[in-house]
Design a protein around this motif. Structure first.
Motif, PDB file in Angstrom:
ATOM      1  N   UNK A   2       0.796  -1.220   0.000  1.00  0.00           N
ATOM      2  CA  UNK A   2       0.000   0.000   0.000  1.00  0.00           C
ATOM      3  C   UNK A   2       0.820   1.257   0.000  1.00  0.00           C
ATOM      4  N   UNK A   3       0.472   2.196  -0.892  1.00  0.00           N
ATOM      5  CA  UNK A   3       1.107   3.507  -0.870  1.00  0.00           C
ATOM      6  C   UNK A   3       2.522   3.497  -1.391  1.00  0.00           C
ATOM      7  N   UNK A   4       3.120   4.677  -1.377  1.00  0.00           N
ATOM      8  CA  UNK A   4       4.511   4.825  -1.781  1.00  0.00           C
ATOM      9  C   UNK A   4       5.253   5.601  -0.703  1.00  0.00           C
ATOM     10  N   UNK A   5       6.517   5.278  -0.505  1.00  0.00           N
ATOM     11  CA  UNK A   5       7.332   6.032   0.434  1.00  0.00           C
ATOM     12  C   UNK A   5       7.415   7.467  -0.063  1.00  0.00           C
ATOM     13  N   UNK A 149       6.880  -4.807  16.060  1.00  0.00           N
ATOM     14  CA  UNK A 149       5.624  -4.062  16.075  1.00  0.00           C
ATOM     15  C   UNK A 149       5.763  -2.751  15.314  1.00  0.00           C
ATOM     16  N   UNK A 150       6.884  -2.055  15.509  1.00  0.00           N
ATOM     17  CA  UNK A 150       7.116  -0.814  14.775  1.00  0.00           C
ATOM     18  C   UNK A 150       7.180  -1.081  13.278  1.00  0.00           C
ATOM     19  N   UNK A 151       7.852  -2.152  12.888  1.00  0.00           N
ATOM     20  CA  UNK A 151       7.937  -2.513  11.474  1.00  0.00           C
ATOM     21  C   UNK A 151       6.546  -2.740  10.893  1.00  0.00           C
ATOM     22  N   UNK A 152       5.729  -3.467  11.625  1.00  0.00           N
ATOM     23  CA  UNK A 152       4.355  -3.742  11.185  1.00  0.00           C
ATOM     24  C   UNK A 152       3.560  -2.445  11.015  1.00  0.00           C
ATOM     25  N   UNK A 157       1.305   1.889   7.408  1.00  0.00           N
ATOM     26  CA  UNK A 157       1.090   3.324   7.192  1.00  0.00           C
ATOM     27  C   UNK A 157       2.067   3.934   6.197  1.00  0.00           C
ATOM     28  N   UNK A 158       2.620   3.116   5.313  1.00  0.00           N
ATOM     29  CA  UNK A 158       3.525   3.620   4.287  1.00  0.00           C
ATOM     30  C   UNK A 158       2.845   4.720   3.472  1.00  0.00           C
ATOM     31  N   UNK A 159       3.551   5.835   3.297  1.00  0.00           N
ATOM     32  CA  UNK A 159       3.016   6.928   2.500  1.00  0.00           C
ATOM     33  C   UNK A 159       2.255   7.967   3.292  1.00  0.00           C
TER      34      UNK A 159
END
Length: 257
Positions: A2-5, A149-152, A157-159
């Motif tokens: 999902x999304x783009x950086x 958890x932070x990675x998840x 929430x990418x983008x």
């Protein structure tokens, strides 16, 4: 995923740090943390300062893992590198710190597997079960629970920079709560405030990492030395742990003569 950086650099004049510079800073803060653990006495002021400074590193690596997973040319090679360096780093990790748990690259490998699951597992229920199992798999690792958890959350929430900022804050709160017990020391009276204050301060490295990658990161790599930096970041971890162990042994031998 999902999304783009977001890699826009024009929107803010604050975006002056590239990925490699931030990673070198993270390596330095990690070194300070590990020097404290190897050479200083737990609970002393300098030990606490160096330890807390080092908490900047893991969140930065989680952020760039999420970014790297999106853009890497071969995810299989990426995962294999993490696995091999996790194995390579285990003995230096145990020698340096004298503990049985797994090293940080092992935890990052579990984080990588979480990203794989989130990308490739279609069923929400199965995905949730797999992610939970991988988070629990880090219980005996360095930066347990918190890093995966932070990675998840960052992947989810990418983008969306605001949601990623909230992800860092949620993990900061969890980190502080998990560390409250480390500061109780049998204090009497106001021990609760003592523990809560120290736990809150201990997680400031996580918030600093959030500011650096979300405010100052320009979305770019260094123009020169990319190949060197790539392998340096992998090799530095086991190499510096081995060097710290050898220094510790040398200083001990000198002191007993």
């Amino acid at each position: 995923m999902g999304g783009q950086i977001q890699t826009d650099t024009a929107e803010s004049g604050l975006r002056v740090l590239n990925r490699d510079v931030i990673k070198y800073i993270a390596m330095f803060t990690m070194l300070l943390n590990h020097m404290g653990h190897v050479f200083l006495t737990r609970g002393t002021p300098l030990y606490e300062i160096l330890e807390d400074i080092g908490f900047f590193t893991a969140p930065v690596m989680c952020y760039f893992m999420v970014e790297g997973y999106v853009y890497t040319r071969s995810k299989a090679r990426y995962g294999l590198r993490l696995f091999l360096f996790a194995v390579l780093s285990q003995i230096p990790f145990q020698l340096a710190f004298g503990q049985r748990g797994f090293n940080m690259i092992y935890t990052l490998f579990c984080c990588f597997l979480i990203l794989v699951v989130m990308e490739r597992v279609g069923s929400s229920l199965i995905q949730a079960c797999c992610v939970m199992c991988l988070i629990l798999a880090t219980v005996n690792g360095d930066w347990p629970i918190v890093a995966p958890l932070l990675t998840f959350l960052l992947c989810r929430n990418v983008g969306d920079r605001k949601k990623q900022a909230m992800s860092f804050f949620v993990v900061y709160l969890l980190f502080a709560v998990l560390n409250i017990q480390n500061y109780m020391f049998g204090q009497q009276g106001d021990w609760t405030w003592y523990a809560v204050t120290h736990a809150a301060l201990s997680g400031l490295g996580i918030l600093a990492a959030a500011v650096v990658v979300l405010v100052f990161y320009n979305g770019e790599r260094a123009q020169k030395g990319q190949r060197f930096s790539k392998w340096f970041f992998y090799l530095f971890y086991p190499a510096h742990l081995l060097v710290l162990y050898l220094l510790k042994i040398s200083l001990h031998n000198i002191s007993v003569k």
